[in-house]
Design a protein around this motif. Structure first.
Motif, PDB file in Angstrom:
ATOM      1  N   HIS A  15     -58.971  10.542   0.814  1.00 60.63           N
ATOM      2  CA  HIS A  15     -58.523  11.939   0.700  1.00 60.63           C
ATOM      3  C   HIS A  15     -57.205  11.992  -0.061  1.00 60.63           C
ATOM      4  N   ASP A  18     -53.625  10.201   1.396  1.00 61.25           N
ATOM      5  CA  ASP A  18     -53.690   8.818   1.882  1.00 61.25           C
ATOM      6  C   ASP A  18     -52.914   7.869   0.969  1.00 61.25           C
ATOM      7  N   HIS A 150     -62.777   7.040   5.344  1.00 55.21           N
ATOM      8  CA  HIS A 150     -61.988   5.839   5.074  1.00 55.21           C
ATOM      9  C   HIS A 150     -62.876   4.592   5.156  1.00 55.21           C
TER      10      HIS A 150
HETATM   11 ZN   LIG Z   1     -57.619  10.260   4.805  1.00 57.53          ZN
END
Ligand SMILES: [Zn+2]
Length: 311
Positions: A15, A18, A150
């Motif tokens: 995302h 991050d 993730h």
């Molecule tokens: Zn993330």
């Protein structure tokens, strides 16, 4: 290919935000040193919660307009870090944020989590074969803390690294390239504990304090093989994190996500080498992710498919 910078670093994240939280100092440092730093973000983080009240209408359960907004935040963050090459896997909106583990959005059409790895990986193979990085940074198999996107970013990154080196795979995506070194994001437990001790002693604006194990990638110190001192880029990292204003609140050397629980903001960043030859003597941490990688040869080529790239 000869016009590529001599040192090339690729980061794969789930995302927007991050990259700044995990690697902002590393990215700023290598960009400042003239390396090519390429960020691939797999989703636009459409399911994220929104911190500023005035922007809450952007959230998925209201206007569902967070994705494009976060693309703007990401672009602003990359400007703070001096990173010019940032891309969205498969193009903007190709894969959607899957939300936290177990929510119905996991199974929404286009959700990154339920996309087959081999459907997503070729998009990254094309980037790898174009940019020809020496170093890849991504998450560990648990995605650092278990978020489905993730975990999927880890799987896609590791699979794409393997496929990119395979001369038999999709010649239309470019000449094979073997990435010399692959790292997973880490935080040594002692560093996390020290950071939380500092935080508990500090006067910050957050409602509470997160736990050490809320920090993605915390492991025993012995598993950490590289540390990158980004102290000189601390201001840039904090500015990049502030650029992700819907997701992050920064207060001094601490920050909080939408749960308003404080965490330390680390300006030395840590890694575990999982593929490739260490550039430091046994028992010592590397201080440069490119150490030991042959950065004199930008060509790669079919012969490079042998060696470390297998699982
Ligand atoms: Zn993330």
């Amino acid at each position: 290919m000869t016009d590529l910078p001599a040192r090339r670093l690729l980061l794969v994240h789930a995302h927007p935000d991050d990259e700044s939280i995990n690697n902002g100092a590393t990215m700023a440092r290598y960009a400042a040193e003239g390396a090519l730093v390429t960020l691939v973000t797999c989703t636009l983080g459409e399911e994220g919660e929104v911190i500023p009240p005035a922007l809450r209408h952007l959230a998925a359960d209201e206007d569902d307009a967070l994705g494009p907004h976060r693309a703007g935040e990401l672009a602003a963050a990359m400007q703070e870090l001096g990173v010019l090459d940032h891309r969205l896997l498969g193009g903007a909106g190709r894969f959607r944020d899957s939300g936290m583990m177990g929510v119905p959005q996991n199974h929404r059409p286009g959700a990154f989590w339920t996309t087959p790895v081999d459907e997503a990986a070729p998009h990254l193979v094309e980037v790898i074969r174009g940019v020809r990085p020496h170093v890849l940074i991504t998450y560990d198999p648990h995605g650092g803390y278990g978020h489905p996107d993730h975990i999927q970013a880890h799987r896609v990154a590791m699979r794409a690294a393997e496929l990119a080196a395979d001369p038999a795979f999709r010649g239309d995506l470019g000449a094979p390239h073997r990435i010399a070194k692959i790292y997973w994001n880490r935080v040594p437990r002692s560093v996390a504990e020290e950071g939380f001790a500092r935080l508990r002693a500090a006067d910050v604006e957050f409602a509470g304090v997160a736990a050490v194990d809320d920090v993605p990638g915390v492991v025993d110190d012995s598993e950490v093989t590289a540390e990158i001192d980004g102290t000189r880029h601390a201001v840039a990292k904090a500015a990049a994190m502030r650029a992700h204003a819907t997701q992050i609140a920064v207060d001094g050397t601490f920050f909080a996500l939408s749960n308003d629980l404080g965490q330390p903001l680390f300006t030395t960043e840590y890694y575990q080498l999982v593929r490739g030859v260490p550039g430091a003597p046994a028992g010592e941490r590397e201080r440069d992710l490119f150490a030991g990688a042959d950065t004199g040869d930008a060509a790669g080529g079919p012969a490079a498919a042998a060696g470390e790239t297998g699982r």
